[in-house]
Design a protein around this motif. Structure first.
Motif, short mmCIF file in Angstrom:
data_model
loop_
_atom_site.label_atom_id
_atom_site.label_comp_id
_atom_site.label_asym_id
_atom_site.label_seq_id
_atom_site.Cartn_x
_atom_site.Cartn_y
_atom_site.Cartn_z
N MET A 239 0.84 -1.19 0.00
CA MET A 239 0.00 0.00 0.00
C MET A 239 0.88 1.25 0.00
N ASP A 240 0.61 2.19 -0.90
CA ASP A 240 1.37 3.44 -1.00
C ASP A 240 0.47 4.60 -0.57
N VAL A 241 0.95 5.34 0.41
CA VAL A 241 0.19 6.46 0.97
C VAL A 241 1.02 7.73 0.82
N LEU A 242 0.34 8.82 0.47
CA LEU A 242 1.00 10.12 0.39
C LEU A 242 0.48 11.02 1.50
N PHE A 243 1.37 11.51 2.34
CA PHE A 243 1.05 12.54 3.32
C PHE A 243 1.26 13.91 2.67
N GLN A 244 0.29 14.80 2.82
CA GLN A 244 0.45 16.17 2.32
C GLN A 244 0.21 17.17 3.44
N ILE A 245 1.14 18.12 3.54
CA ILE A 245 1.15 19.08 4.64
C ILE A 245 1.77 20.38 4.15
N ARG A 246 1.57 21.45 4.90
CA ARG A 246 2.08 22.79 4.53
C ARG A 246 3.58 22.76 4.22
N LYS A 247 4.00 23.65 3.34
CA LYS A 247 5.37 23.63 2.83
C LYS A 247 6.42 23.88 3.91
N ASP A 248 6.09 24.64 4.95
CA ASP A 248 7.09 25.00 5.96
C ASP A 248 7.01 24.12 7.21
N TYR A 249 6.52 22.90 7.07
CA TYR A 249 6.31 22.06 8.25
C TYR A 249 7.61 21.69 8.96
N LEU A 250 8.74 21.76 8.26
CA LEU A 250 10.02 21.44 8.88
C LEU A 250 10.73 22.69 9.40
N SER A 251 10.60 23.81 8.71
CA SER A 251 11.26 25.05 9.14
C SER A 251 10.46 25.78 10.20
N ASN A 252 9.16 25.57 10.24
CA ASN A 252 8.28 26.20 11.22
C ASN A 252 7.55 25.08 11.96
N VAL A 253 8.28 24.44 12.87
CA VAL A 253 7.77 23.22 13.51
C VAL A 253 6.63 23.54 14.47
N ALA A 254 5.54 22.82 14.31
CA ALA A 254 4.38 22.94 15.21
C ALA A 254 3.79 21.54 15.41
N GLY A 255 2.62 21.49 16.02
CA GLY A 255 2.02 20.20 16.34
C GLY A 255 1.81 19.32 15.13
N ASP A 256 1.39 19.92 13.99
CA ASP A 256 1.15 19.11 12.81
C ASP A 256 2.44 18.47 12.29
N SER A 257 3.57 19.19 12.44
CA SER A 257 4.87 18.63 12.04
C SER A 257 5.17 17.36 12.83
N ILE A 258 4.94 17.42 14.13
CA ILE A 258 5.22 16.30 15.02
C ILE A 258 4.29 15.13 14.71
N ILE A 259 3.02 15.43 14.48
CA ILE A 259 2.04 14.39 14.17
C ILE A 259 2.43 13.65 12.89
N VAL A 260 2.74 14.38 11.85
CA VAL A 260 3.06 13.78 10.55
C VAL A 260 4.30 12.90 10.64
N GLN A 261 5.35 13.39 11.27
CA GLN A 261 6.60 12.64 11.30
C GLN A 261 6.50 11.39 12.16
N ASN A 262 5.84 11.48 13.30
CA ASN A 262 5.71 10.31 14.17
C ASN A 262 4.76 9.27 13.59
N LEU A 263 3.65 9.72 13.00
CA LEU A 263 2.70 8.78 12.41
C LEU A 263 3.34 8.07 11.22
N ARG A 264 4.09 8.80 10.41
CA ARG A 264 4.77 8.18 9.27
C ARG A 264 5.74 7.10 9.74
N LYS A 265 6.53 7.41 10.74
CA LYS A 265 7.52 6.45 11.25
C LYS A 265 6.84 5.15 11.69
N GLN A 266 5.76 5.27 12.44
CA GLN A 266 5.09 4.08 12.95
C GLN A 266 4.40 3.31 11.83
#
Length: 334
Positions: free
Chosen positions: A1-28
């Motif tokens: 199964m191939d899944v694409l996560f899409q999120i705002r362009k500055d999610y890494l340079s302007n770290v907020a809750g959505d940045s943390i959610i995306v990265q941790n959920l992807r890892k798991q």
């Protein structure tokens, strides 16, 4: 199964809750055998992906473009809203331009909720708010946000050698108006207990306002690594997040995992998520912030909140539920 996560362009340079959610959920999810890419381009070729998973309805413009692109390519769409109604917060804090833009953006938010295949609120309160505000009855499934279990593994007395600070009051969050560090500084202005603020400076003017109020032992730490954050939580007696609004504040989960007593705002989804395990303050009332913080500081720490988090709010548990939803959407066998 191939899944694409899409999120705002500055999610890494302007770290907020959505940045943390995306990265941790992807890892798991990857650990569970799901192929997950993250892209911020609304024009990416979607041909290889079974599902497009979009994050964040507060920063709605980019998510709206992601949604239109996914729909035009006939993809199954999952939406993690990370939503709360910010109208009262923006009005009370007199952020007039942002309030006008919020109203202007509401049609785009409704479009997101109306056109996804399923949305994943983090608590029943978020789901009820979406239904009430957007009259939306698309299928939803409550998927709580998680916390990295490594936050329980920090070392104590972390700041003692370098700063001579221990057993302090901690506040982790971006330095900006929403987090209300100014109210916390004012509330504790007559106390000698060290206050440690940890977070990137999103608003330099707000930081200047905070620093003008400093009348005690305050330490500001910027650009802190996760490995350091573990020990900063572990060495604190209390973590306080007296924000104007939180939904629910991932730093509260991290602090609870590390064993801190926790004080958080009463506004937002905090009571839905944390129940009786934390203390709640009124961000409009500095005496409330002071009272709850000092009571938490004078209370012995225990593992009750940490055990509750381990039972209900780990990223692995969340990822397993998300994977099940993906499988249902793609009609694959479990």
């Amino acid at each position: 199964m191939d899944v694409l996560f899409q999120i705002r362009k500055d999610y890494l340079s302007n770290v907020a809750g959505d940045s943390i959610i995306v990265q941790n959920l992807r890892k798991q999810l990857i650990d569970l055998g799901v192929k997950v890419d993250i892209h911020t381009d609304e024009r990416i070729n979607l041909s290889k992906y079974d599902i497009v998973h979009i994050f964040n309805t507060i920063r709605v413009q980019e998510s709206y473009q992601f949604m239109k692109h996914a729909l035009s390519n006939h993809k199954k769409i999952v939406l993690t809203p990370i939503y709360w109604d910010l109208q009262n917060y923006l009005s009370e804090t007199k952020q007039t331009e942002k309030l006008v833009y919020w109203h202007y953006s509401e049609k785009k938010r409704k479009f997101l909720f109306d056109h996804c295949d399923i949305y994943l609120p983090h608590c029943i309160g978020e789901a009820e708010l979406i239904i009430r505000n957007y009259h939306n009855y698309v299928k939803y499934e409550v998927i709580p946000y998680g916390v990295d279990e490594r936050f329980s593994m920090g070392t104590k007395h972390y700041l003692m050698d370098q700063y001579g600070i221990d057993n302090y009051i901690l506040c982790v969050g971006r330095i900006n108006e929403q987090k209300n560090q100014l109210g916390l500084i004012r509330a504790l202005s007559n106390e000698k207990i060290p206050l440690v603020l940890v977070g990137s400076v999103n608003d330099k003017q707000y930081l200047k306002k905070c620093m003008k109020e400093v009348n005690g032992n305050i330490l500001l730490l910027d650009n802190v690594k996760t490995s350091q954050l573990n020990s900063l939580y572990k060495s604190a007696k209390v973590h306080v997040l007296p924000s104007w609004i939180e939904y629910p504040g991932l730093a509260n989960l991290e602090a609870g995992m590390a064993g801190c007593n926790v004080v958080t705002t009463e506004i937002g989804s905090t009571k839905d998520v944390f129940g009786e395990f934390v203390r709640y303050c009124n961000p409009y009332d500095e005496q409330s912030i002071y009272k709850q913080t000092m009571e938490a500081f004078e209370t012995a720490t225990n593992n009750i909140f940490r055990d509750y988090i381990m039972e209900n709010y780990t990223w692995l548990k969340s990822a397993k539920k998300v994977k099940d939803i993906y499988l249902l959407l793609t009609e694959q066998k479990r």
